[in-house]
Design an enzyme around this catalytic site. Structure first.
Site: not given
Ligand code: AMP
Length: 118
Positions: A31, A87, A94, A96, A100, A102
């Site tokens: 992450d 999430n 969430q 992204v 995914h 975590h």
């Molecule tokens: P979520 O909030 O569950 O959608 O988690 C998205 C996660 O993606 C967060 O923990 C971010 O820090 C992570 N994230 C966003 N952009 C990147 C990236 N370019 N490379 C790696 N992790 C990322």
């Protein structure tokens, strides 16, 4: 503007990331903004928007992601104690919209795998 998700662009190597593991169904990356000493993301190549959108036909993939989570936790030396978090939806945090998992662990160091244990 591209309709590909951030994670699809990482999978396609259009954006950089620490790719720790990959197979025909998923990748695992560190992450970019870790919330724990070990914070990895298990991401299916299939761009399922959120967990609740997974189809009946995605059951095997869902199981595979769980299995990979255990494997990479072992590789990172945290298999005795880690959390697995998904999430689902904006209201749950969430950000992204490409499914995914975590993996969060307090012990161990930031995962770096050698070719030998992949
Ligand atoms: P979520 O909030 O569950 O959608 O988690 C998205 C996660 O993606 C967060 O923990 C971010 O820090 C992570 N994230 C966003 N952009 C990147 C990236 N370019 N490379 C790696 N992790 C990322």
């Amino acid at each position: 503007m591209s309709e590909e998700s951030l994670f699809t662009r990482i999978i396609n190597r259009d954006l950089p990331a620490d790719i720790l593991y990959e197979d025909d169904q998923c990748i695992v990356i560190n992450d970019i903004s870790p919330q724990a000493p070990v914070h990895m993301l298990v991401i299916p190549r299939l761009p399922i928007v959120k967990l609740a959108d997974a189809k009946h036909s995605d059951r095997a993939l869902m199981g595979h992601l769980m299995w990979v989570a255990g494997e990479v936790a072992r590789m990172a030396g945290v298999s005795e104690a880690f959390r697995l978090v998904v999430n689902n939806g904006e209201g749950a945090g969430q950000t992204v919209f490409h499914l995914h998992l975590h993996i969060l662990a307090n012990k161990g160091s930031k995962a770096t795998f050698s070719e030998d244990n992949l």
